[in-house]
Scaffold this active site. Structure first.
Site, mmCIF file in Angstrom:
data_model
loop_
_atom_site.group_PDB
_atom_site.id
_atom_site.type_symbol
_atom_site.label_atom_id
_atom_site.label_comp_id
_atom_site.label_asym_id
_atom_site.label_seq_id
_atom_site.Cartn_x
_atom_site.Cartn_y
_atom_site.Cartn_z
ATOM 1 N N ASN A 13 -3.638 -4.411 -2.041
ATOM 2 C CA ASN A 13 -3.863 -5.477 -1.061
ATOM 3 C C ASN A 13 -2.524 -5.734 -0.382
ATOM 4 O O ASN A 13 -1.645 -6.357 -0.958
ATOM 5 C CB ASN A 13 -4.363 -6.742 -1.774
ATOM 6 C CG ASN A 13 -4.461 -7.931 -0.832
ATOM 7 O OD1 ASN A 13 -4.432 -7.755 0.392
ATOM 8 N ND2 ASN A 13 -4.578 -9.128 -1.383
ATOM 9 N N LYS A 15 -1.886 -7.576 2.059
ATOM 10 C CA LYS A 15 -1.764 -8.932 2.622
ATOM 11 C C LYS A 15 -1.240 -8.839 4.069
ATOM 12 O O LYS A 15 -1.570 -7.889 4.770
ATOM 13 C CB LYS A 15 -0.880 -9.803 1.736
ATOM 14 C CG LYS A 15 -1.298 -9.732 0.274
ATOM 15 C CD LYS A 15 -0.735 -10.838 -0.547
ATOM 16 C CE LYS A 15 -1.053 -10.582 -2.009
ATOM 17 N NZ LYS A 15 -0.857 -11.727 -2.852
ATOM 18 N N HIS A 99 -10.648 -13.616 -1.654
ATOM 19 C CA HIS A 99 -9.329 -13.638 -2.311
ATOM 20 C C HIS A 99 -8.878 -15.094 -2.443
ATOM 21 O O HIS A 99 -9.166 -15.917 -1.558
ATOM 22 C CB HIS A 99 -8.332 -12.835 -1.471
ATOM 23 C CG HIS A 99 -7.034 -12.602 -2.172
ATOM 24 N ND1 HIS A 99 -6.059 -13.569 -2.256
ATOM 25 C CD2 HIS A 99 -6.552 -11.523 -2.846
ATOM 26 C CE1 HIS A 99 -5.033 -13.083 -2.939
ATOM 27 N NE2 HIS A 99 -5.309 -11.849 -3.315
ATOM 28 N N GLU A 101 -6.183 -16.503 -1.905
ATOM 29 C CA GLU A 101 -5.403 -17.008 -0.761
ATOM 30 C C GLU A 101 -6.334 -17.414 0.380
ATOM 31 O O GLU A 101 -6.053 -18.371 1.104
ATOM 32 C CB GLU A 101 -4.385 -15.946 -0.309
ATOM 33 C CG GLU A 101 -3.236 -15.825 -1.294
ATOM 34 C CD GLU A 101 -2.558 -14.467 -1.328
ATOM 35 O OE1 GLU A 101 -2.763 -13.650 -0.417
ATOM 36 O OE2 GLU A 101 -1.819 -14.231 -2.308
ATOM 37 N N GLU A 171 -8.848 -12.225 -10.874
ATOM 38 C CA GLU A 171 -7.475 -12.533 -10.487
ATOM 39 C C GLU A 171 -7.143 -13.979 -10.845
ATOM 40 O O GLU A 171 -7.479 -14.894 -10.070
ATOM 41 C CB GLU A 171 -7.303 -12.341 -8.979
ATOM 42 C CG GLU A 171 -7.562 -10.939 -8.498
ATOM 43 C CD GLU A 171 -6.727 -10.610 -7.276
ATOM 44 O OE1 GLU A 171 -5.952 -9.660 -7.346
ATOM 45 O OE2 GLU A 171 -6.815 -11.328 -6.271
ATOM 46 N N GLY A 177 1.132 -13.000 -7.359
ATOM 47 C CA GLY A 177 2.410 -13.100 -6.664
ATOM 48 C C GLY A 177 3.471 -13.900 -7.415
ATOM 49 O O GLY A 177 4.498 -14.265 -6.842
ATOM 50 N N SER A 217 -0.023 -9.735 -10.421
ATOM 51 C CA SER A 217 1.261 -9.180 -10.831
ATOM 52 C C SER A 217 1.133 -7.917 -11.679
ATOM 53 O O SER A 217 1.932 -7.687 -12.588
ATOM 54 C CB SER A 217 2.108 -10.243 -11.549
ATOM 55 O OG SER A 217 2.329 -11.347 -10.685
HETATM 56 C C1 PEP Z 1 -3.350 -9.854 -4.935
HETATM 57 O O1 PEP Z 1 -2.924 -10.126 -3.827
HETATM 58 O O2 PEP Z 1 -4.570 -9.679 -5.084
HETATM 59 C C2 PEP Z 1 -2.414 -9.726 -6.049
HETATM 60 C C3 PEP Z 1 -2.894 -9.501 -7.234
HETATM 61 O O3 PEP Z 1 -1.079 -9.871 -5.748
HETATM 62 P P1 PEP Z 1 0.149 -9.530 -6.748
HETATM 63 O O4 PEP Z 1 -0.139 -8.173 -7.337
HETATM 64 O O5 PEP Z 1 1.341 -9.544 -5.869
HETATM 65 O O6 PEP Z 1 0.168 -10.591 -7.796
#
Ligand code: PEP
Length: 256
Positions: A13, A15, A99, A101, A171, A177, A217
């Site tokens: 992803n 972003k 997601h 976000e 998630e 992040g 992460s």
């Molecule tokens: C994500 O954006 O779905 C995500 C898991 O980000 P990160 O791996 O940076 O935590």
């Protein structure tokens, strides 16, 4: 992972990162590195404006291109939005839906997630449906209640024969992040819980064929342990998907 019943999928992803020329460069760098990835599917979910460049660059490779969002209506007066048909017409195969976000900054709800899942499936896109708890929900012991609600509402009206096209990404919001990853047993416990919920809704056979990713992460160092868990069938990767070497190592971990 359980390759007997379901496909392992590693999805990046990106972003709001990378211009079209940076997209071309990163995919060109990734292509030879990912050529040996036999045992898992690789998806890059890029910004809308990078999709054409990504599809062109990924041609002839095993990289599929995904979007990070889509609208639930077919067409109409929705300024600034992009429909599922517009995506499939370009050759997009997947769309991330819900997601955290988007839920946090763009008011997405379980109901809009459901509408998007239905529309994605109708259009022939595979939705990657994100579910996850906040740190407060985890501390209050309601993680699984929250996840079950998200899963059930996301799938309202989805027929059993469509279920295997749906990918779930567990998630935990506190892990996205932040550099703070769920432990492999925490992550597996929730992914297993998602599968139990799917089993209750659709039966054991249908539930065991659904790919459930972990995201939060995930990186080159922790991927192998997370992916070795029974119910984690891949990853949705943010930060680490922006660097060819890190993303390649995660894909390699999924190929072990
Ligand atoms: C994500 O954006 O779905 C995500 C898991 O980000 P990160 O791996 O940076 O935590």
């Amino acid at each position: 992972m359980n390759r007997r019943y379901r496909k392992t999928i590693i999805a990046g992803n990106w972003k709001m990162n990378k211009t079209a020329s940076e997209t071309r460069a990163l995919i060109e760098e990734l292509k030879p590195l990912l050529a040996k990835a036999k045992w898992c599917d690789v998806v890059l979910c890029v910004p809308f404006v990078d999709i054409s460049a990504a599809i062109k660059a990924a041609k002839g490779s095993k990289i599929a291109i995904g979007a990070q969002n889509m609208h639930f209506e077919k067409s109409g007066a929705f300024t600034g939005e992009v429909s599922a048909d517009m995506l499939t017409d370009l050759g997009v195969k997947y769309a991330i839906i819900g997601h955290s976000e988007r839920r946090q900054y763009f008011n997405e709800t379980d109901e809009t997630v459901n509408k998007k899942v239905i529309k994605a499936l109708e259009a022939g896109l595979r939705p990657i449906v994100c579910v996850g708890e906040s740190i407060e929900q985890r501390d209050q012991g309601v993680t699984m209640d929250n996840i079950r609600m998200q899963v059930k509402i996301a799938l309202k009206g989805v027929a059993a024969k469509e279920l295997k096209k749906v990918v779930f990404a567990y998630e935990p919001i506190w892990a996205i992040g932040t550099g703070r990853t769920a432990t492999s047993s925490q992550a597996n416990e929730v992914c297993e819980g998602v599968r139990t919920c799917l089993r209750e809704l659709y039966g054991a056979r249908a539930a065991r064929s659904v790919t459930i990713q972990y995201g939060g992460s995930m990186n080159a160092k922790n991927a192998a342990e997370l992916l070795a868990q029974t119910d984690i069938d891949g990853g949705l990767i943010g930060g680490a998907s922006l660097k060819a070497a890190d993303f390649t190592q995660i894909v390699e971990a999924a190929n072990q």
